[in-house]
Design a protein around this motif. Structure first.
Motif, mmCIF file in Angstrom:
data_model
loop_
_atom_site.group_PDB
_atom_site.id
_atom_site.type_symbol
_atom_site.label_atom_id
_atom_site.label_comp_id
_atom_site.label_asym_id
_atom_site.label_seq_id
_atom_site.Cartn_x
_atom_site.Cartn_y
_atom_site.Cartn_z
ATOM 1 N N ARG A 117 -23.774 -37.453 -70.622
ATOM 2 C CA ARG A 117 -22.624 -36.898 -69.899
ATOM 3 C C ARG A 117 -22.812 -37.059 -68.398
ATOM 4 N NH1 ARG A 117 -21.475 -31.040 -72.424
ATOM 5 N NH2 ARG A 117 -23.046 -31.374 -73.981
ATOM 6 N N GLU A 118 -23.998 -36.683 -67.933
ATOM 7 C CA GLU A 118 -24.277 -36.794 -66.499
ATOM 8 C C GLU A 118 -24.222 -38.252 -66.044
ATOM 9 O OE1 GLU A 118 -27.982 -34.837 -65.774
ATOM 10 O OE2 GLU A 118 -27.247 -32.937 -66.608
ATOM 11 N N GLN A 119 -24.731 -39.159 -66.872
ATOM 12 C CA GLN A 119 -24.719 -40.575 -66.535
ATOM 13 C C GLN A 119 -23.295 -41.105 -66.455
ATOM 14 O OE1 GLN A 119 -27.237 -42.548 -65.533
ATOM 15 N NE2 GLN A 119 -25.668 -44.061 -65.115
ATOM 16 N N LEU A 120 -22.451 -40.681 -67.377
ATOM 17 C CA LEU A 120 -21.055 -41.117 -67.363
ATOM 18 C C LEU A 120 -20.357 -40.607 -66.104
ATOM 19 C CD1 LEU A 120 -18.758 -42.599 -68.753
ATOM 20 C CD2 LEU A 120 -18.334 -40.530 -70.097
ATOM 21 N N ALA A 121 -20.568 -39.357 -65.763
ATOM 22 C CA ALA A 121 -19.960 -38.793 -64.552
ATOM 23 C C ALA A 121 -20.440 -39.537 -63.314
ATOM 24 C CB ALA A 121 -20.292 -37.305 -64.454
ATOM 25 N N GLU A 122 -21.724 -39.840 -63.272
ATOM 26 C CA GLU A 122 -22.293 -40.566 -62.129
ATOM 27 C C GLU A 122 -21.717 -41.984 -62.046
ATOM 28 O OE1 GLU A 122 -24.317 -40.354 -58.741
ATOM 29 O OE2 GLU A 122 -24.179 -38.718 -60.168
ATOM 30 N N THR A 123 -21.580 -42.646 -63.181
ATOM 31 C CA THR A 123 -21.043 -44.007 -63.208
ATOM 32 C C THR A 123 -19.607 -44.044 -62.709
ATOM 33 O OG1 THR A 123 -22.510 -44.612 -65.026
ATOM 34 C CG2 THR A 123 -20.558 -45.993 -64.705
#
Length: 196
Positions: A177-183
């Motif tokens: 989730r955090e990676q998707l938000a960061e991307t």
């Protein structure tokens, strides 16, 4: 002795079933009969919890909207340069969308056919305008490229975020989730920021 099946549904579990059915069938295509069959309870049991399907819709879209508006009240959404605030809001919007995926999906699919849908659309526009105001402030502070139309950038940003409801399928890994938000934030703002 005959065992009577008890209604084990709570307003929250009933809401979860209703949101799933609304997303599958569309709000207009869902009847109370559909909801009672999906929940495995009688229609009268549903009416024990809510006045009708529009109340279920209002509760569902309120949950999505409350999650989105709460972001704007978080400390990091209100401090620092506008570009930092809008990046933060973008990341958190993705995180809320993922955490409340069925509810946000329903919110994004309402079409304005009922009073509740029109209310939800107006609230969603209000959220969009507040984020657009942050983008405009970031441009005025010189942190966003001057050659990019802010209205277009706002639409593209929301288009990218909102498209997640169409293809994203949750994974229990919170790091995802955090990676998707960061991307999403990097894709949007690496292209929008002025060179440093």
């Amino acid at each position: 002795m005959t065992t009577v099946k008890r209604d084990t549904y709570t307003p929250e579990t009933l809401l979860s079933v209703a949101v799933r059915v609304f997303n599958e069938r569309g709000y207009d295509g869902t009847s109370m009969e559909h909801l009672s069959k999906a929940a495995g309870i009688s229609k009268s049991s549903i009416y024990h919890h809510v006045s009708g399907k529009e109340e279920l819709l209002r509760r569902a879209v309120s949950r999505a909207l409350d999650g989105l508006f709460a972001i704007l009240d978080e400390p990091d959404a209100g401090r620092g340069r506008a570009v930092e605030r809008v990046e933060y809001v973008t990341r958190r919007t993705v995180e809320v969308l993922i955490a409340e995926l069925p509810y946000v999906t329903l919110l994004l699919r309402v079409r304005g056919n009922t009073g509740t849908e029109r209310w939800a659309m107006e609230r969603r526009r209000e959220f969009d305008h507040r984020v657009a105001d942050l983008l405009k402030a970031a441009a005025e502070e010189g942190d966003l490229r001057a050659d990019v139309d802010i209205r277009l950038a706002t639409r593209l940003l929301f288009g990218m975020i909102n498209s997640l409801v169409e293809w994203y399928r949750p994974h229990p890994d919170s790091a995802e989730r955090e990676q998707l938000a960061e991307t999403v934030a990097h894709l949007a703002f690496d292209g929008l920021r002025t060179a440093r």
